[in-house]
Design a protein around this motif. Structure first.
Motif, PDB file in Angstrom:
ATOM      1  N   ASN A 281      25.006   9.045 -10.551  1.00 30.25           N
ATOM      2  CA  ASN A 281      25.678  10.226 -11.107  1.00 30.25           C
ATOM      3  C   ASN A 281      24.701  11.266 -11.634  1.00 30.25           C
ATOM      4  O   ASN A 281      25.100  12.231 -12.283  1.00 30.25           O
ATOM      5  N   GLY A 282      23.392  11.045 -11.379  1.00 36.49           N
ATOM      6  CA  GLY A 282      22.397  12.046 -11.747  1.00 36.49           C
ATOM      7  C   GLY A 282      21.834  11.917 -13.151  1.00 36.49           C
ATOM      8  O   GLY A 282      21.145  12.826 -13.619  1.00 36.49           O
ATOM      9  N   MET A 283      22.097  10.795 -13.828  1.00 38.70           N
ATOM     10  CA  MET A 283      21.576  10.589 -15.178  1.00 38.70           C
ATOM     11  C   MET A 283      20.341   9.700 -15.101  1.00 38.70           C
ATOM     12  O   MET A 283      20.402   8.565 -14.646  1.00 38.70           O
ATOM     13  N   LEU A 284      19.215  10.225 -15.560  1.00 43.64           N
ATOM     14  CA  LEU A 284      17.950   9.507 -15.504  1.00 43.64           C
ATOM     15  C   LEU A 284      17.487   9.128 -16.901  1.00 43.64           C
ATOM     16  O   LEU A 284      17.637   9.909 -17.847  1.00 43.64           O
ATOM     17  N   PHE A 285      16.913   7.939 -17.022  1.00 42.35           N
ATOM     18  CA  PHE A 285      16.323   7.492 -18.279  1.00 42.35           C
ATOM     19  C   PHE A 285      14.815   7.661 -18.202  1.00 42.35           C
ATOM     20  O   PHE A 285      14.197   7.325 -17.185  1.00 42.35           O
ATOM     21  N   THR A 286      14.224   8.189 -19.268  1.00 39.46           N
ATOM     22  CA  THR A 286      12.770   8.314 -19.337  1.00 39.46           C
ATOM     23  C   THR A 286      12.302   7.874 -20.719  1.00 39.46           C
ATOM     24  O   THR A 286      13.106   7.682 -21.639  1.00 39.46           O
ATOM     25  N   ALA A 287      10.990   7.772 -20.875  1.00 42.99           N
ATOM     26  CA  ALA A 287      10.414   7.357 -22.150  1.00 42.99           C
ATOM     27  C   ALA A 287      10.591   8.408 -23.231  1.00 42.99           C
ATOM     28  O   ALA A 287      10.378   8.111 -24.413  1.00 42.99           O
ATOM     29  N   HIS A 288      10.997   9.611 -22.855  1.00 50.56           N
ATOM     30  CA  HIS A 288      11.158  10.687 -23.837  1.00 50.56           C
ATOM     31  C   HIS A 288      12.603  11.176 -23.945  1.00 50.56           C
ATOM     32  O   HIS A 288      12.862  12.198 -24.566  1.00 50.56           O
ATOM     33  N   GLY A 289      13.535  10.446 -23.335  1.00 51.89           N
ATOM     34  CA  GLY A 289      14.938  10.811 -23.422  1.00 51.89           C
ATOM     35  C   GLY A 289      15.602  10.825 -22.053  1.00 51.89           C
ATOM     36  O   GLY A 289      14.958  10.571 -21.031  1.00 51.89           O
ATOM     37  N   SER A 290      16.901  11.111 -22.033  1.00 54.44           N
ATOM     38  CA  SER A 290      17.651  11.102 -20.776  1.00 54.44           C
ATOM     39  C   SER A 290      17.755  12.499 -20.183  1.00 54.44           C
ATOM     40  O   SER A 290      17.710  13.507 -20.892  1.00 54.44           O
ATOM     41  N   ILE A 291      17.901  12.539 -18.873  1.00 56.84           N
ATOM     42  CA  ILE A 291      17.942  13.788 -18.112  1.00 56.84           C
ATOM     43  C   ILE A 291      19.190  13.799 -17.241  1.00 56.84           C
ATOM     44  O   ILE A 291      19.432  12.831 -16.497  1.00 56.84           O
ATOM     45  N   ASN A 292      19.974  14.866 -17.299  1.00 63.05           N
ATOM     46  CA  ASN A 292      21.019  15.090 -16.295  1.00 63.05           C
ATOM     47  C   ASN A 292      20.403  15.983 -15.231  1.00 63.05           C
ATOM     48  O   ASN A 292      20.274  17.185 -15.410  1.00 63.05           O
ATOM     49  N   ILE A 293      20.001  15.359 -14.131  1.00 66.09           N
ATOM     50  CA  ILE A 293      19.229  16.077 -13.116  1.00 66.09           C
ATOM     51  C   ILE A 293      20.066  17.130 -12.392  1.00 66.09           C
ATOM     52  O   ILE A 293      19.514  17.992 -11.681  1.00 66.09           O
ATOM     53  N   LYS A 294      21.380  17.104 -12.571  1.00 67.18           N
ATOM     54  CA  LYS A 294      22.247  18.099 -11.927  1.00 67.18           C
ATOM     55  C   LYS A 294      22.215  19.447 -12.640  1.00 67.18           C
ATOM     56  O   LYS A 294      22.690  20.453 -12.093  1.00 67.18           O
ATOM     57  N   ASN A 295      21.682  19.475 -13.868  1.00 64.30           N
ATOM     58  CA  ASN A 295      21.668  20.721 -14.637  1.00 64.30           C
ATOM     59  C   ASN A 295      20.778  21.774 -13.979  1.00 64.30           C
ATOM     60  O   ASN A 295      19.714  21.470 -13.440  1.00 64.30           O
ATOM     61  N   LYS A 296      21.202  23.028 -14.084  1.00 62.53           N
ATOM     62  CA  LYS A 296      20.498  24.158 -13.469  1.00 62.53           C
ATOM     63  C   LYS A 296      19.062  24.288 -13.980  1.00 62.53           C
ATOM     64  O   LYS A 296      18.167  24.730 -13.250  1.00 62.53           O
ATOM     65  N   LYS A 297      18.819  23.856 -15.222  1.00 57.77           N
ATOM     66  CA  LYS A 297      17.496  24.033 -15.832  1.00 57.77           C
ATOM     67  C   LYS A 297      16.378  23.353 -15.052  1.00 57.77           C
ATOM     68  O   LYS A 297      15.215  23.688 -15.199  1.00 57.77           O
ATOM     69  N   TRP A 298      16.727  22.388 -14.186  1.00 55.76           N
ATOM     70  CA  TRP A 298      15.686  21.646 -13.454  1.00 55.76           C
ATOM     71  C   TRP A 298      15.379  22.246 -12.080  1.00 55.76           C
ATOM     72  O   TRP A 298      14.481  21.771 -11.399  1.00 55.76           O
ATOM     73  N   GLU A 299      16.105  23.303 -11.653  1.00 57.96           N
ATOM     74  CA  GLU A 299      15.977  23.748 -10.270  1.00 57.96           C
ATOM     75  C   GLU A 299      14.594  24.312  -9.920  1.00 57.96           C
ATOM     76  O   GLU A 299      14.213  24.312  -8.751  1.00 57.96           O
ATOM     77  N   ASP A 300      13.844  24.784 -10.916  1.00 55.48           N
ATOM     78  CA  ASP A 300      12.487  25.245 -10.633  1.00 55.48           C
ATOM     79  C   ASP A 300      11.456  24.533 -11.501  1.00 55.48           C
ATOM     80  O   ASP A 300      10.397  25.059 -11.805  1.00 55.48           O
ATOM     81  N   ASP A 301      11.792  23.284 -11.901  1.00 57.65           N
ATOM     82  CA  ASP A 301      10.859  22.455 -12.672  1.00 57.65           C
ATOM     83  C   ASP A 301      10.169  21.499 -11.705  1.00 57.65           C
ATOM     84  O   ASP A 301      10.770  20.537 -11.231  1.00 57.65           O
ATOM     85  N   PHE A 302       8.907  21.789 -11.394  1.00 58.65           N
ATOM     86  CA  PHE A 302       8.182  21.018 -10.390  1.00 58.65           C
ATOM     87  C   PHE A 302       7.344  19.890 -10.996  1.00 58.65           C
ATOM     88  O   PHE A 302       6.489  19.314 -10.322  1.00 58.65           O
ATOM     89  N   SER A 303       7.626  19.571 -12.256  1.00 63.00           N
ATOM     90  CA  SER A 303       6.919  18.462 -12.907  1.00 63.00           C
ATOM     91  C   SER A 303       7.529  17.130 -12.484  1.00 63.00           C
ATOM     92  O   SER A 303       8.629  17.059 -11.930  1.00 63.00           O
ATOM     93  N   ALA A 304       6.807  16.038 -12.774  1.00 68.26           N
ATOM     94  CA  ALA A 304       7.274  14.692 -12.434  1.00 68.26           C
ATOM     95  C   ALA A 304       8.560  14.365 -13.187  1.00 68.26           C
ATOM     96  O   ALA A 304       8.833  14.919 -14.264  1.00 68.26           O
ATOM     97  N   ILE A 305       9.353  13.463 -12.618  1.00 68.02           N
ATOM     98  CA  ILE A 305      10.609  13.056 -13.250  1.00 68.02           C
ATOM     99  C   ILE A 305      10.338  12.525 -14.656  1.00 68.02           C
ATOM    100  O   ILE A 305      11.009  12.878 -15.616  1.00 68.02           O
ATOM    101  N   ASP A 306       9.339  11.657 -14.768  1.00 67.58           N
ATOM    102  CA  ASP A 306       8.912  11.152 -16.074  1.00 67.58           C
ATOM    103  C   ASP A 306       7.411  11.391 -16.193  1.00 67.58           C
ATOM    104  O   ASP A 306       6.634  10.875 -15.385  1.00 67.58           O
TER     105      ASP A 306
END
Length: 376
Positions: A281-306
């Protein structure tokens, strides 16, 4: 099965141990990826071994009984051979699935009559035939047949259910004595503590389960909607009673924070569908918190997932690429997210183990809980 306790944290009840079966060594604390129907959904066994690398995965008796059915598994030589998995497997007895079929089942002393969610056909689970089914599936660790009570649950119902679970436990153990192993390796049997969120019932059930003298013990009936505070309170009561020299398995739990808090309470083994289901469903867990990868804010974020590069996908794919895959409904997106989440869960329990062995688990846990309790 052999359980060797290697270290205990001085400030909490956290422990590091090894659990050895005929299919190899399991280093605890451990998270078991859920492979309900003979597959960890969306992940090749090759990727599971090479990229996630769990010592053990979980299968489910209810689902495997219905499909592919136990005669097929027996012909294959058991679930290990059927799915080409040469490491450990644990099977849940189906008690939780029976609980989830509330409108399709009838519970009696003899067992549970239920209606298949696939075709509506009627079936019966008893303590005896669930043991036979798990013999045929051939998992290394098999579970007692129990009733998982809902939350909230009336005290009298919880008490009656708990006592029936204890009677069913005796029937399971009696039947196992008459039922030889089907394959060329042994199986370890775990009974399950019940009692809803009632402290006296949990303590009573834990005492009964401890006295059964099984190779390991499980804690069931939690993570069914109760507040986190109740989950921790019930776990603490039970781990105070269950023997220290045997593994403790908390069934169906949970979030990364839940796992760390329960490791601190003395739990060794965990499973949950959360990392795989949330990934799809697009929800990712990371060491610094969770990410909803479907959000628009990530569309030009070229950094690693974690940014800690916990899994190989973190070095190969960016948030922007993964967001794109989800936006076009590409199956690869769900696969990458699943591998990431499972890799993160395994990284988390392995880091916990390292810090238990190093003697600074409590400080590390406090830092990680604070970090992970964020929405990025």
């Amino acid at each position: 099965m052999k359980f060797d306790l290697l270290a205990k944290d001085s400030q909490t009840k956290a422990r590091a141990a090894t659990l050895t079966t005929d299919h190899g060594v399991i280093e605890t604390p451990i998270f078991m990826p859920v492979g309900t129907v003979g597959t960890v959904k969306g992940v090749h066994q090759r990727e599971l071994k090479q990229d996630i690398n769990p010592d053990i995965i979980l299968g489910n008796t209810y689902h495997l009984y219905l499909r592919p059915q136990t005669p097929i598994l027996e012909k294959a030589g058991g679930l290990h051979k059927f799915m080409n998995w040469d490491r450990n497997i644990l099977t849940d007895s189906g008690g939780y699935q029976v609980y989830s079929l509330s409108g399709r089942r009838k519970i009696k002393e003899e067992g549970v009559k239920f209606k298949s969610h696939i075709d509506g056909s009627y079936h019966m689970f008893t303590p005896e035939n669930v043991m036979e089914i798990q013999r045929a599936i051939g998992a290394d660790i098999i579970m007692a047949f129990d009733e998982c009570t809902p939350y909230p649950c009336d005290y009298n119902y919880a008490k009656r259910s708990m006592h029936m679970t204890h009677r069913w436990l005796k029937r399971c153990m009696d039947h196992l004595e008459k039922t030889p192993f089907k394959y060329d390796y042994s199986q370890a049997f775990f009974p399950i503590v019940q009692g809803s969120t009632y402290r006296d019932l949990r303590r009573q059930s834990a005492e009964t389960i401890a006295n059964a003298g099984a190779p390991g013990n499980a804690i069931g009936g939690l993570s069914v909607g109760e507040p986190a505070e109740e989950l921790y309170a019930m776990t603490e009561i039970v781990t105070e009673v269950l023997p220290e020299d045997k593994p403790r398995y908390l069934m169906g739990v949970g979030t990364p924070i839940n796992i760390l808090e329960n490791i601190a309470l003395g739990v060794d083994m965990f499973d949950c569908v959360m990392p795989t289901r949330n990934a799809r469903n697009g929800m990712l867990f990371t060491a610094h918190g969770s990410i909803n990868i479907k959000n628009k804010k990530w569309e030009d974020d070229f950094s690693a997932i974690d940014k800690m590069n916990i899994t190989w996908v973190d070095t190969e794919y960016s948030k922007a690429y993964l967001k794109h895959l989800f936006s076009v409904n590409e199956l690869l997106g769900k696969q990458i997210a699943t591998i990431h989440n499972l890799g993160f869960y395994l990284w988390l329990v392995r880091e916990a183990r390292k810090h238990i062995l190093a003697g600074d688990f409590a400080e590390w846990k406090t830092k990680m809980v604070k970090q992970m309790d964020n929405r990025l």
